[in-house]
Design an enzyme around this catalytic site. Structure first.
Site, PDB file in Angstrom:
ATOM      1  N   ASP A  35       0.879  -1.161   0.000  1.00  0.00           N
ATOM      2  CA  ASP A  35       0.000   0.000   0.000  1.00  0.00           C
ATOM      3  C   ASP A  35       0.927   1.226   0.000  1.00  0.00           C
ATOM      4  O   ASP A  35       2.104   1.121   0.357  1.00  0.00           O
ATOM      5  CB  ASP A  35      -0.872  -0.021   1.251  1.00  0.00           C
ATOM      6  CG  ASP A  35      -1.686   1.245   1.418  1.00  0.00           C
ATOM      7  OD1 ASP A  35      -2.331   1.659   0.438  1.00  0.00           O
ATOM      8  OD2 ASP A  35      -1.660   1.822   2.518  1.00  0.00           O
ATOM      9  N   ASP A  37      -0.198   5.132   0.686  1.00  0.00           N
ATOM     10  CA  ASP A  37      -0.509   6.162   1.677  1.00  0.00           C
ATOM     11  C   ASP A  37      -0.435   5.604   3.091  1.00  0.00           C
ATOM     12  O   ASP A  37      -1.030   4.565   3.403  1.00  0.00           O
ATOM     13  CB  ASP A  37      -1.906   6.732   1.433  1.00  0.00           C
ATOM     14  CG  ASP A  37      -2.002   7.484   0.124  1.00  0.00           C
ATOM     15  OD1 ASP A  37      -0.959   7.913  -0.387  1.00  0.00           O
ATOM     16  OD2 ASP A  37      -3.122   7.636  -0.397  1.00  0.00           O
ATOM     17  N   GLY A 125      -5.234   2.780  -3.658  1.00  0.00           N
ATOM     18  CA  GLY A 125      -6.475   3.418  -4.050  1.00  0.00           C
ATOM     19  C   GLY A 125      -6.264   4.888  -4.367  1.00  0.00           C
ATOM     20  O   GLY A 125      -7.211   5.598  -4.689  1.00  0.00           O
ATOM     21  N   LYS A 173      -7.825  -4.275  -4.558  1.00  0.00           N
ATOM     22  CA  LYS A 173      -6.458  -4.732  -4.304  1.00  0.00           C
ATOM     23  C   LYS A 173      -6.367  -6.255  -4.403  1.00  0.00           C
ATOM     24  O   LYS A 173      -5.379  -6.795  -4.915  1.00  0.00           O
ATOM     25  CB  LYS A 173      -5.974  -4.233  -2.948  1.00  0.00           C
ATOM     26  CG  LYS A 173      -5.808  -2.716  -2.897  1.00  0.00           C
ATOM     27  CD  LYS A 173      -5.320  -2.229  -1.546  1.00  0.00           C
ATOM     28  CE  LYS A 173      -5.173  -0.708  -1.556  1.00  0.00           C
ATOM     29  NZ  LYS A 173      -4.663  -0.170  -0.287  1.00  0.00           N
ATOM     30  N   ASP A 194      -1.536  -0.555   5.928  1.00  0.00           N
ATOM     31  CA  ASP A 194      -2.043  -0.087   7.224  1.00  0.00           C
ATOM     32  C   ASP A 194      -3.542  -0.252   7.377  1.00  0.00           C
ATOM     33  O   ASP A 194      -4.066  -0.128   8.483  1.00  0.00           O
ATOM     34  CB  ASP A 194      -1.701   1.396   7.409  1.00  0.00           C
ATOM     35  CG  ASP A 194      -2.446   2.273   6.405  1.00  0.00           C
ATOM     36  OD1 ASP A 194      -3.405   2.960   6.801  1.00  0.00           O
ATOM     37  OD2 ASP A 194      -2.075   2.263   5.223  1.00  0.00           O
ATOM     38  N   THR A 197      -8.644  -2.518   3.994  1.00  0.00           N
ATOM     39  CA  THR A 197      -8.728  -2.929   2.599  1.00  0.00           C
ATOM     40  C   THR A 197      -7.456  -3.643   2.143  1.00  0.00           C
ATOM     41  O   THR A 197      -7.489  -4.414   1.186  1.00  0.00           O
ATOM     42  CB  THR A 197      -8.996  -1.727   1.678  1.00  0.00           C
ATOM     43  OG1 THR A 197      -7.974  -0.743   1.862  1.00  0.00           O
ATOM     44  CG2 THR A 197     -10.353  -1.111   1.974  1.00  0.00           C
TER      45      THR A 197
END
Length: 242
Positions: A35, A37, A125, A173, A194, A197
């Protein structure tokens, strides 16, 4: 915890590999999907863009409302972008004046994985135009980015986003990882992130590592069978095998 997170957590509890299995998969995996962000970078890209546009409070309020109501990801994304209406020139100015703040040791970790011939992907995302500079800083091929794409009209005005991208919808994802496993024939893929999702992507990911180095999501911390607070822990785990 909102309703969406509860549903994800309830599905995950019985499916996540044990701590020992996670570590074994981590040391021998073919590919790792990060991921972006609050994981690879310290901040949330869309929040930073909103602040740059002078609409941080409005976007944050909308984000909270969306999460509390369990709004579908694509719907929430559309609402926030409709509020921002980012022009092409705005995106260009933002990326030139706001270098991504990498999380400590992520550069060392990516280099260590690549030295072991492990393929590294950024699955987010967020938006490709904001993530491409991150990939370049980490020497990750741009084709290894799976993220959303902004669209613009011929005059540079905001024109929406590409809703055909897998990452533009809830569960996207997991779809990316399934697609990668089929295309590349990976025997195992690890997802690191984190958020709920990110955890939702395991399976099809063979292991999930929760990350709390920038922000701790309690639902993820309390459910993930392996949760770390820094990337040095993952580097050390790789080196312990050598």
């Amino acid at each position: 915890m909102n309703g969406l997170e509860k549903n994800i957590i309830n599905r995950k509890v019985s499916k996540l590999p044990s701590p020992g299995e996670c570590r074994e998969i981590w040391r021998s995996t073919d590919a790792v999907c990060f991921d972006v962000d609050s994981t690879v970078i310290i901040d949330e890209g869309l929040d930073q863009l909103a602040s740059f546009c002078g609409k941080a409070d409005e976007v944050k309020k909308l984000t909270v409302q969306a999460m509390q109501g369990g709004m579908e990801f694509r719907t929430a994304l559309r609402a926030r972008l409709d509020l921002l209406q980012p022009k092409l020139s705005t995106i260009q100015k933002f990326t030139r004046s706001n270098l991504p703040k990498l999380t400590k040791d992520i550069d060392r970790l990516v280099a260590a994985l690549q030295a072991r011939d492990v393929d590294v992907y950024l699955v987010s995302g967020g938006f490709r135009s904001l993530i491409a500079p991150v990939a370049k800083m980490l020497n990750i091929p741009l084709e290894n980015i799976f993220a959303n794409r902004l669209k613009f009209f011929f005059d540079g005005e905001y024109g929406g986003f590409d809703e055909t991208q897998l990452t533009s919808r809830s569960g996207g994802k997991a779809e990316v990882i399934s697609w990668l496993k089929k295309r590349e024939g990976y025997s195992s893929v690890v997802m690191i992130g984190d958020g709920a999702t990110d955890m939702e992507a395991c399976p099809p990911a063979d292991a999930f590592i929760g990350f709390g180095g920038n922000i701790v999501r309690e639902a993820v911390r309390d459910t993930a069978t392996w949760f770390v607070y820094d990337f040095a822990t993952l580097i050390n785990e790789l080196e312990s095998e050598d």
